[in-house]
Scaffold this active site. Structure first.
Site, short mmCIF file in Angstrom:
data_model
loop_
_atom_site.label_atom_id
_atom_site.label_comp_id
_atom_site.label_asym_id
_atom_site.label_seq_id
_atom_site.Cartn_x
_atom_site.Cartn_y
_atom_site.Cartn_z
CG HIS A 267 52.38 24.58 86.04
ND1 HIS A 267 51.24 24.01 86.54
CD2 HIS A 267 53.18 23.55 85.69
CE1 HIS A 267 51.36 22.69 86.51
NE2 HIS A 267 52.53 22.39 86.01
N GLY A 268 51.38 28.42 84.31
CA GLY A 268 51.10 29.85 84.23
C GLY A 268 51.27 30.40 82.83
CG HIS B 215 49.20 28.79 88.86
ND1 HIS B 215 49.78 28.28 90.00
CD2 HIS B 215 49.32 27.83 87.92
CE1 HIS B 215 50.22 27.06 89.75
NE2 HIS B 215 49.96 26.76 88.50
N GLY B 216 47.56 32.40 86.62
CA GLY B 216 46.65 33.53 86.48
C GLY B 216 47.17 34.59 85.53
CG ASP C 243 46.80 21.29 86.05
OD1 ASP C 243 48.04 21.32 86.18
OD2 ASP C 243 46.09 22.32 86.00
CG HIS C 244 48.40 22.04 90.13
ND1 HIS C 244 49.55 22.42 90.78
CD2 HIS C 244 48.33 22.79 89.02
CE1 HIS C 244 50.15 23.38 90.10
NE2 HIS C 244 49.43 23.62 89.02
CG ASN D 266 50.37 23.24 82.82
OD1 ASN D 266 51.26 22.68 82.20
ND2 ASN D 266 49.69 22.66 83.79
CB VAL D 267 47.03 27.58 78.52
CG1 VAL D 267 46.15 28.81 78.29
CG2 VAL D 267 48.41 27.79 77.88
ZN LIG Z 1 49.74 24.93 87.54
#
Ligand SMILES: [Zn+2]
Length: 291
Positions: A209-210, A181-182, A79-80, A232-233
């Protein structure tokens, strides 16, 4: 079924795999138990930091053990991935998917590295996820949303995304349509109209994502509208881990880790199960194994 076939099936049937970050054994265990209880294919992923903590061989061996023991479809993802070398190590090490995040680099540099990784990865049946528009936020609990005007100026542009995908040959594009994200006090909203336009122009798979703290209705609609096959989690798993562990320790003087951890694992498992149901991947494992 190989990775490409699983993602193609998800796309054609309108569901997505959850991509859950595993920073240690307990989180990995929670993800696998959720996958098992839901009979869902999942992606277990590590950020560069999580990978360093876990160790590449340990992480991949652990996943392999679970696959064999439980006959589960668990794909692995970096991831990333921050640079060429880290991504190359993941490709050679045996990850199924590698996300190279070149969104902070000059455009040409991002294209060059992504393209090189795609060529290398495809020889090993590994798929590459690319990112051109930086997805804002980070995997923490935030009070305030970023200035929306500032964020929307950076959303994925359909035409530019089409050019980027044609130039790089990437398999998955990490789109930025309001996802952050977050987690936030107020849920960020997705620009679903923009997603429609990107879907019309861009032929590859998309990732979202996020996936922590988005509105459920937005996520469901997005998976129906576009070829989003991976959500993505991370943050919600981290919060479940920390909050549950704090509560357990507060109420006990236990020192045996294996007695402290089961409620922590159970709390993370519950989050993963809810996400699997939201993404529509429950009961899809049988389907994959039989076809
Ligand atoms: Zn991400």
């Amino acid at each position: 079924m190989n990775t490409q076939e699983i993602l193609t099936k998800a796309k054609n049937e309108g569901w997505a795999l959850g991509a859950f970050n595993a920073g240690n054994l307990e989180i990995a265990k929670a993800i696998v138990q959720a996958a098992q209880s839901q009979q869902a294919p999942v992606i277990m992923e590590t950020s560069a930091g999580e990978l360093e903590h876990f160790g590449l061989k340990n992480f991949l061996s652990l996943v392999e053990n679970y696959r064999q023991d439980l006959s589960l479809n668990v794909l692995t993802n970096l991831d990333h991935g921050p640079g060429l070398e880290e991504c190359q190590a993941a490709i050679e090490g045996g990850y199924n998917l590698v996300h190279f995040d070149g969104s902070s680099l000059p455009y040409e540099e991002n294209v060059k590295i992504t393209k090189a990784l795609v060529e290398q990865a495809h020889q090993k049946g590994v798929l590459i996820e690319a990112e051109m528009d930086k997805i804002l936020g980070d995997s923490k609990n935030h009070a305030e949303l970023p200035e929306s005007t500032q964020a929307s100026a950076n959303y994925t542009d359909p035409q530019k995304a089409a050019e980027f995908v044609a130039q790089t040959g990437c398999d998955i594009l990490a789109i930025f349509i309001g996802n952050l994200h977050g987690t936030y006090q107020q849920s960020p909203r997705l620009d679903l109209e923009r997603l429609k336009l990107i879907t019309e122009k861009v032929p590859c798979f998309f990732s979202l994502h996020g996936g922590s703290g988005l509105l459920e209705e937005d996520v469901k609609k997005a998976i129906q509208i576009g070829p989003i096959v991976k959500v993505n989690v991370n943050t919600e798993l981290r919060l479940a881990y920390r909050n549950t562990l704090e509560n357990v320790l507060k109420g006990s003087d236990e020192i045996a880790v294996y007695k402290i951890m089961p409620p922590v694992v159970a709390a993370i498992q519950k989050v993963v199960e809810e996400k699997i149901q939201l993404f529509g991947s429950q009961q899809k494992s049988l389907n994959l194994n039989n076809s």
